[in-house]
Design an enzyme around this catalytic site. Structure first.
Site, short mmCIF file in Angstrom:
data_model
loop_
_atom_site.label_atom_id
_atom_site.label_comp_id
_atom_site.label_asym_id
_atom_site.label_seq_id
_atom_site.Cartn_x
_atom_site.Cartn_y
_atom_site.Cartn_z
N LEU A 43 0.84 -1.21 0.00
CA LEU A 43 0.00 0.00 0.00
C LEU A 43 0.87 1.25 0.00
O LEU A 43 1.90 1.30 0.66
CB LEU A 43 -0.91 -0.01 1.23
CG LEU A 43 -1.77 -1.28 1.36
CD1 LEU A 43 -2.46 -1.30 2.71
CD2 LEU A 43 -2.77 -1.38 0.22
N HIS A 44 0.41 2.26 -0.74
CA HIS A 44 1.20 3.49 -0.89
C HIS A 44 0.33 4.72 -0.84
O HIS A 44 -0.89 4.66 -0.97
CB HIS A 44 1.99 3.45 -2.20
CG HIS A 44 1.12 3.40 -3.42
ND1 HIS A 44 0.54 4.52 -3.97
CD2 HIS A 44 0.73 2.35 -4.18
CE1 HIS A 44 -0.18 4.17 -5.03
NE2 HIS A 44 -0.08 2.85 -5.17
N THR A 45 0.98 5.87 -0.67
CA THR A 45 0.30 7.15 -0.68
C THR A 45 -0.38 7.36 -2.04
O THR A 45 0.06 6.82 -3.06
CB THR A 45 1.29 8.30 -0.44
OG1 THR A 45 2.36 8.19 -1.38
CG2 THR A 45 1.84 8.27 0.98
N GLY A 83 -4.08 3.49 -8.21
CA GLY A 83 -2.71 3.28 -7.75
C GLY A 83 -2.33 1.82 -7.80
O GLY A 83 -1.50 1.35 -7.04
#
Length: 123
Positions: A43-45, A83
């Protein structure tokens, strides 16, 4: 810079796919991924995709750089909207799946490379 994010965490099963000697990969998703997908995702910004990734571009994961060899037909859309893509280290001139970005490089990505705070960028 086409895309740049920071890892915020990963699901309990997200890093198991790195150990596959024939098909090492991980699944990338925005930090607001549904719970069932977050369990298998890095998971990322949330970030914009400033320009679509293309073969010949570089993906940098922490300090390690990889050449993009193929981009699946769905990957630009899912990366921009969610994303999301599958980052596959198998190389090759064709994407393994429509949502894959295929990479080739001399270094191996490890569990330690995909921890919170690590930056991932495409340029």
């Amino acid at each position: 810079m086409k895309f740049q994010v920071t890892i915020v965490g990963h699901g309990a099963e997200a890093l198991e796919f790195l150990n596959d000697s024939d098909n090492s990969f991980f699944i990338l998703f925005n930090e607001n991924a549904p719970e069932e997908l977050a369990e298998i995702s890095v998971l990322h910004t949330i970030s914009a995709v400033y320009k679509e990734p293309a073969p010949g571009d570089t993906m940098k994961i922490g300090d390690k750089e990889f050449k993009i060899t193929a981009v699946g037909v769905e990957a630009p859309y899912t990366l921009r909207e969610l994303g999301h893509c599958t980052v596959n280290f198998g190389g090759g001139e064709e994407a393994a799946l429509p949502g894959c970005i295929m990479l080739k490089g001399s270094e191996k990505v490890t569990v330690e490379d995909l921890q919170a705070g690590t930056e991932i960028s495409i340029y």
